[in-house]
Write a protein that holds these residues in place. Structure first.
Motif, PDB file in Angstrom:
ATOM      1  N   ARG A 190       5.718   1.237  -4.545  1.00 21.98           N
ATOM      2  CA  ARG A 190       5.239  -0.286  -4.536  1.00 21.98           C
ATOM      3  C   ARG A 190       6.526  -1.276  -4.847  1.00 21.98           C
ATOM      4  O   ARG A 190       6.541  -2.326  -4.371  1.00 21.98           O
ATOM      5  CB  ARG A 190       4.273  -0.346  -5.810  1.00 21.98           C
ATOM      6  N   GLY A 209      -4.363   4.690 -13.172  1.00 22.99           N
ATOM      7  CA  GLY A 209      -4.303   4.126 -14.507  1.00 22.99           C
ATOM      8  C   GLY A 209      -4.130   5.221 -15.403  1.00 22.99           C
ATOM      9  O   GLY A 209      -4.399   6.311 -15.197  1.00 22.99           O
ATOM     10  N   GLU A 232      -5.582   3.991  -3.984  1.00 23.06           N
ATOM     11  CA  GLU A 232      -6.561   2.648  -4.213  1.00 23.06           C
ATOM     12  C   GLU A 232      -6.043   2.134  -5.623  1.00 23.06           C
ATOM     13  O   GLU A 232      -6.005   0.815  -5.800  1.00 23.06           O
ATOM     14  CB  GLU A 232      -7.575   2.688  -3.856  1.00 23.06           C
ATOM     15  N   GLY A 233      -5.997   3.046  -6.469  1.00 20.80           N
ATOM     16  CA  GLY A 233      -5.595   2.703  -7.923  1.00 20.80           C
ATOM     17  C   GLY A 233      -5.398   3.804  -8.940  1.00 20.80           C
ATOM     18  O   GLY A 233      -5.523   4.723  -8.546  1.00 20.80           O
ATOM     19  N   TYR A 249       4.202   6.553  -7.263  1.00 23.65           N
ATOM     20  CA  TYR A 249       3.374   5.572  -6.459  1.00 23.65           C
ATOM     21  C   TYR A 249       3.955   4.174  -7.038  1.00 23.65           C
ATOM     22  O   TYR A 249       4.407   3.203  -6.118  1.00 23.65           O
ATOM     23  CB  TYR A 249       1.954   5.094  -7.014  1.00 23.65           C
ATOM     24  N   ALA A 275      -7.599   1.646 -13.151  1.00 20.06           N
ATOM     25  CA  ALA A 275      -7.758   2.049 -11.872  1.00 20.06           C
ATOM     26  C   ALA A 275      -8.655   1.379 -11.155  1.00 20.06           C
ATOM     27  O   ALA A 275      -8.488   1.099 -10.073  1.00 20.06           O
ATOM     28  CB  ALA A 275      -7.800   3.711 -11.701  1.00 20.06           C
ATOM     29  N   TYR A 276      -9.851   1.179 -11.835  1.00 22.70           N
ATOM     30  CA  TYR A 276     -11.008   0.706 -10.984  1.00 22.70           C
ATOM     31  C   TYR A 276     -10.580  -0.871 -10.662  1.00 22.70           C
ATOM     32  O   TYR A 276     -11.070  -1.521  -9.659  1.00 22.70           O
ATOM     33  CB  TYR A 276     -12.110   0.623 -11.769  1.00 22.70           C
ATOM     34  N   ARG A 277      -9.969  -1.671 -11.604  1.00 20.99           N
ATOM     35  CA  ARG A 277      -9.592  -2.908 -11.447  1.00 20.99           C
ATOM     36  C   ARG A 277      -8.773  -3.038 -10.027  1.00 20.99           C
ATOM     37  O   ARG A 277      -8.946  -3.778  -9.132  1.00 20.99           O
ATOM     38  CB  ARG A 277      -8.766  -3.465 -12.707  1.00 20.99           C
ATOM     39  N   GLN A 278      -7.887  -2.152 -10.002  1.00 21.65           N
ATOM     40  CA  GLN A 278      -7.007  -2.234  -8.892  1.00 21.65           C
ATOM     41  C   GLN A 278      -7.605  -2.064  -7.838  1.00 21.65           C
ATOM     42  O   GLN A 278      -7.329  -2.504  -6.460  1.00 21.65           O
ATOM     43  CB  GLN A 278      -5.698  -1.215  -9.025  1.00 21.65           C
ATOM     44  N   ALA A 279      -8.586  -0.855  -7.743  1.00 20.69           N
ATOM     45  CA  ALA A 279      -9.408  -0.636  -6.397  1.00 20.69           C
ATOM     46  C   ALA A 279     -10.643  -1.359  -6.103  1.00 20.69           C
ATOM     47  O   ALA A 279     -11.151  -1.116  -5.277  1.00 20.69           O
ATOM     48  CB  ALA A 279      -9.705   1.127  -6.628  1.00 20.69           C
ATOM     49  N   ARG A 280     -10.656  -2.470  -7.180  1.00 19.86           N
ATOM     50  CA  ARG A 280     -11.942  -3.170  -7.034  1.00 19.86           C
ATOM     51  C   ARG A 280     -13.238  -2.648  -6.820  1.00 19.86           C
ATOM     52  O   ARG A 280     -13.888  -2.757  -6.123  1.00 19.86           O
ATOM     53  CB  ARG A 280     -11.652  -4.128  -5.633  1.00 19.86           C
ATOM     54  N   ARG A 284       0.944  -1.234   0.086  1.00 17.43           N
ATOM     55  CA  ARG A 284       0.005   0.034  -0.180  1.00 17.43           C
ATOM     56  C   ARG A 284       0.874   1.165   0.119  1.00 17.43           C
ATOM     57  O   ARG A 284       2.027   1.283   0.520  1.00 17.43           O
ATOM     58  CB  ARG A 284      -0.865  -0.084   1.353  1.00 17.43           C
TER      59      ARG A 284
END
Lengths: 154, 383
Positions: B98, B236, B233-234, B94, B262-267, B4
């Motif tokens: 990571r 892209g 959280e994400g 980021y 970004a949505y994929r990473q942030a679920r 994170r």
């Protein structure tokens, strides 16, 4: 003149500029595309049989599958206005009294951006059928400016 | 590897139409020192790597990254300049954290737009030199043609685009940092001069100077530094085919793709359900509507009507550009994405002053690199 320049007490600044001149080689695809305009008054595209797309202006590769393209096709000189605008500023940002009429006209799956002429600004609409007006062959140099403008098909 | 990553410090300076008393280095220094103070870090000792975003032609020098290390405290340290929007810089910082190679990284973006005396020519230099630039059109024509096609495809109206200007510039009145706050009526926007039809002059963000620095940290480092880490959280980013000849004129697919990454990473499956507020591109008013649809908040053609109905005001269901956006803050060149991220950080920390939104937990940031690009980035932040 900006307020800053008019103010004698404005903070000091140094002004500099740079002459920038570059050569932009057309490449294999561009060479063929512009030669066809100059010598034959034709618009050429390239077809990707795998993706079933025709690139206009023709390019030597397909941006979808990255395959090499060598199937050149004549796409004609008439197309439809996909979008357009009346532009009220010059290149340097200074205002224009009379707008430039600019259109993106579809050819194949691509198209060409250019001026729209021989038309009243109020009459231009999306979907309108137009044709390319080339400069006389003796004045063509092998550039996008060999196209004088688009004009409506009456 | 650090799982994170949090934003633990923010600093900003400028956000004015002109900053004649400061050099760009002093502007950057101001923002950096504020960010390091906010994060409680010593830049010379604690910050391990630095990222800045810049475009040589905007800066007026070649190889701009040679001009960066000193004012950020980055001399003799790991640093890089990337040619992108501030959100691309945030994504890079980021990723640096990571990797696990660095625990504390700073990212900076700035604009000294008031020093660029030939903005229109510099922007025009980004046009395709063979196919487009010889025509010598002011580059705003790209926005005019894109807006025209967007309105045509979605049924959105000019008045709905003008509603974005009214909202954002009114929002800016509650933001002490914003230079272009105004209480306008729809008619004030619509009656202004035309720029590139259907785009009016008053639907375009004016430029501003400003600098923003953010300090990012791994979860472990963040725990020592702050009680209110803002989690990334994400992220892209995406570029579409840039050529005017092969791009889709009505939609911003690059934003859709960046958001999906970004949505994929942030679920996130349903953005409207999860995301409480957003700061998105509004350099041209229509872009806010097109972007909200590209982000999946609304279906194509819905954003205009919802905006006119107040859905995206600070009191609405999805507040958008509470900061005032670029229309209210000013167009900050490459710093634009970081300015939007700054607002989301302040809101999530509860430090947004009179414009503070209530009970916000997740915010979205989106940015576009401006005409004639097809380049966008998205970040999801939470508290």
């Amino acid at each position: 003149m900006t307020l800053l320049k008019r103010n004698p007490k404005a903070p000091q600044a140094w002004q500099g500029n740079l002459p920038v001149t570059s050569r932009y080689t057309f490449g294999l695809g561009g060479e063929r595309f512009f030669r066809a305009i100059k010598d034959e008054g034709k618009i050429l595209g390239t077809h990707c049989p795998k993706c079933e797309r025709t690139y206009v202006p023709g390019t030597i590769f397909c941006e979808r599958c990255l395959g090499k393209l060598d199937e050149w096709v004549d796409v004609g000189t008439t197309g439809n206005v996909h979008t357009f605008t009346l532009l009220y500023e010059n290149y340097d940002g200074s205002p224009r009294e009379e707008p430039e009429i600019i259109a993106f006209v579809s050819f194949g799956d691509g198209g060409i951006v250019h001026r729209l002429g021989e038309v009243d600004a109020e009459e231009v609409e999306i979907g309108m059928e137009v044709e390319i007006v080339f400069k006389p062959q003796s004045e063509r140099e092998g550039s996008i400016l060999d196209i004088a403008h688009f004009r409506p098909i009456i | 590897m650090n799982e994170r990553v949090a934003i633990v410090g923010v600093g900003w300076a400028g956000f004015r139409p002109a900053t004649p008393e400061l050099s760009y280095k002093e502007l950057m220094y101001d923002a950096a020192v504020r960010a390091y103070t906010d994060a409680g870090v010593n830049p010379r000792r604690d910050v391990e790597s630095f990222v800045t975003v810049a475009e040589d032609f905007h800066e007026g020098v070649s190889i701009f990254d040679e001009y960066v290390p000193d004012q950020l405290g980055a001399a003799l340290k790991s640093m890089q300049t990337i040619c992108g929007d501030g959100l691309h810089g945030l994504a890079t910082a980021y990723m640096l954290v990571r990797t696990g190679q660095f625990d504390i990284v700073a990212v900076e973006g700035h604009s000294k737009a008031s020093n660029l005396l030939t903005k229109d020519e510099v922007t025009a230099y980004a046009q395709d030199p063979v196919l487009n630039r010889p025509l010598r059109f002011n580059t705003h024509f790209v926005a005019g043609m894109e807006m025209n096609r967007y309105l045509y495809e979605t049924g959105t109206t000019r008045a709905q685009c003008a509603a974005v200007v009214v909202k954002n510039r009114f929002n800016a009145l509650a933001n002490p940092s914003a230079a272009y706050g105004a209480d306008l009526a729809l008619e004030d926007v619509l009656s202004g001069p035309m720029l590139s039809t259907p785009l009016g002059r008053r639907e375009v963000a004016d430029h501003a100077d400003g600098a923003i620095t953010m300090v990012l940290a791994s979860e472990q480092a963040a725990q020592h530094l702050t009680d209110i880490p803002i989690w990334i959280e994400g992220v892209g980013w995406c570029n579409d085919s840039p050529s005017l000849e092969s791009r889709p004129w009505g939609q911003a697919l690059y934003t859709t793709q960046a958001a999906q990454m970004a949505y994929r990473q942030a679920r996130i499956n349903n953005p409207l359900q999860v995301i409480d507020f957003a700061e998105v591109d509004d350099i041209y008013a229509y872009k806010e509507l097109q972007t909200l649809e590209a982000l999946g908040f609304f279906r194509p053609g819905e954003a205009g009507e919802l905006t006119a109905d107040g859905f995206t005001t600070p009191a609405g269901e999805l507040p958008v550009n509470v900061s005032g956006g670029s229309l209210g803050w000013g167009h900050l060149f490459e710093a634009t994405g970081l300015a939007r991220a700054l607002e989301v950080v302040l809101q999530l920390r509860g430090e947004a002053g009179v414009r503070q939104l209530e009970d916000v937990e997740v915010g979205l940031v989106q940015s576009w690199r401006g005409i004639p690009t097809t380049s966008g980035a998205v970040a999801i932040l939470s508290n």
